[in-house]
Motif scaffolding. Structure first.
Motif, PDB file in Angstrom:
ATOM      1  N   SER A  13       0.847   5.897  -8.331  1.00 48.43           N
ATOM      2  CA  SER A  13       1.326   5.560  -7.000  1.00 48.43           C
ATOM      3  C   SER A  13       2.074   4.229  -6.989  1.00 48.43           C
ATOM      4  O   SER A  13       1.641   3.252  -7.589  1.00 48.43           O
ATOM      5  CB  SER A  13       0.139   5.476  -6.035  1.00 48.43           C
ATOM      6  N   ARG A  14       3.200   4.205  -6.284  1.00 54.64           N
ATOM      7  CA  ARG A  14       3.932   2.947  -6.101  1.00 54.64           C
ATOM      8  C   ARG A  14       3.270   2.067  -5.056  1.00 54.64           C
ATOM      9  O   ARG A  14       3.620   0.904  -4.914  1.00 54.64           O
ATOM     10  CB  ARG A  14       5.387   3.236  -5.715  1.00 54.64           C
ATOM     11  N   THR A  15       2.300   2.636  -4.323  1.00 52.01           N
ATOM     12  CA  THR A  15       1.584   1.868  -3.301  1.00 52.01           C
ATOM     13  C   THR A  15       0.119   1.697  -3.688  1.00 52.01           C
ATOM     14  O   THR A  15      -0.740   1.574  -2.826  1.00 52.01           O
ATOM     15  CB  THR A  15       1.687   2.584  -1.936  1.00 52.01           C
ATOM     16  N   TYR A  16      -0.159   1.704  -5.001  1.00 46.40           N
ATOM     17  CA  TYR A  16      -1.531   1.601  -5.502  1.00 46.40           C
ATOM     18  C   TYR A  16      -2.235   0.417  -4.864  1.00 46.40           C
ATOM     19  O   TYR A  16      -1.643  -0.635  -4.744  1.00 46.40           O
ATOM     20  CB  TYR A  16      -1.507   1.443  -7.033  1.00 46.40           C
ATOM     21  N   PRO A  17      -3.464   0.549  -4.390  1.00 41.88           N
ATOM     22  CA  PRO A  17      -4.446   1.590  -4.647  1.00 41.88           C
ATOM     23  C   PRO A  17      -4.358   2.782  -3.702  1.00 41.88           C
ATOM     24  O   PRO A  17      -5.165   3.690  -3.786  1.00 41.88           O
ATOM     25  CB  PRO A  17      -5.776   0.863  -4.468  1.00 41.88           C
ATOM     26  N   LEU A  42      -9.528  -4.960  -6.245  1.00 40.27           N
ATOM     27  CA  LEU A  42      -8.741  -4.567  -7.404  1.00 40.27           C
ATOM     28  C   LEU A  42      -9.182  -5.334  -8.649  1.00 40.27           C
ATOM     29  O   LEU A  42      -9.971  -6.279  -8.567  1.00 40.27           O
ATOM     30  CB  LEU A  42      -7.263  -4.803  -7.113  1.00 40.27           C
ATOM     31  N   ASP A  43      -8.653  -4.927  -9.798  1.00 38.94           N
ATOM     32  CA  ASP A  43      -9.005  -5.539 -11.082  1.00 38.94           C
ATOM     33  C   ASP A  43      -8.831  -7.053 -11.098  1.00 38.94           C
ATOM     34  O   ASP A  43      -9.617  -7.767 -11.704  1.00 38.94           O
ATOM     35  CB  ASP A  43      -8.167  -4.945 -12.220  1.00 38.94           C
ATOM     36  N   ASP A  44      -7.794  -7.533 -10.412  1.00 39.87           N
ATOM     37  CA  ASP A  44      -7.513  -8.978 -10.428  1.00 39.87           C
ATOM     38  C   ASP A  44      -8.273  -9.736  -9.342  1.00 39.87           C
ATOM     39  O   ASP A  44      -8.085 -10.930  -9.163  1.00 39.87           O
ATOM     40  CB  ASP A  44      -6.017  -9.236 -10.302  1.00 39.87           C
TER      41      ASP A  44
END
Length: 85
Positions: free
Chosen positions: A58-62, A37-39
């Protein structure tokens, strides 16, 4: 020369992952999958197929939870004709 206890993998090409892109939905990837992920955190799934969210709703991203689908209410059915015949 390697002995019988040598368990290193045989050299060769890495098998390709199959990715399916749906313009109206998620990207489907044959698993297992690791996504950076980005972080810098890593999300991992060991499932045989995963849906990766591309809309970021999405609430479960990714991972996709189908939030990309429109939430439309169906029109109510027309009233029944109760006129006696």
């Amino acid at each position: 020369m390697p002995g019988p206890s040598d368990s290193s993998p045989a050299p060769g090409p890495t098998p390709a992952r199959r990715v399916s892109v749906d313009p109206q939905g998620p990207v489907l990837v044959e698993g297992p999958v690791e996504i950076v992920l980005d972080d810098g955190t890593v999300a991992r799934s060991d499932r045989f197929m995963v849906a990766v969210c591309t809309c970021r709703r999405s609430r479960t991203y990714p991972w996709c939870d189908t939030s990309h689908r429109r939430r439309e209410r169906a029109d109510p059915p027309p009233p029944e004709d109760r006129t006696p015949r």
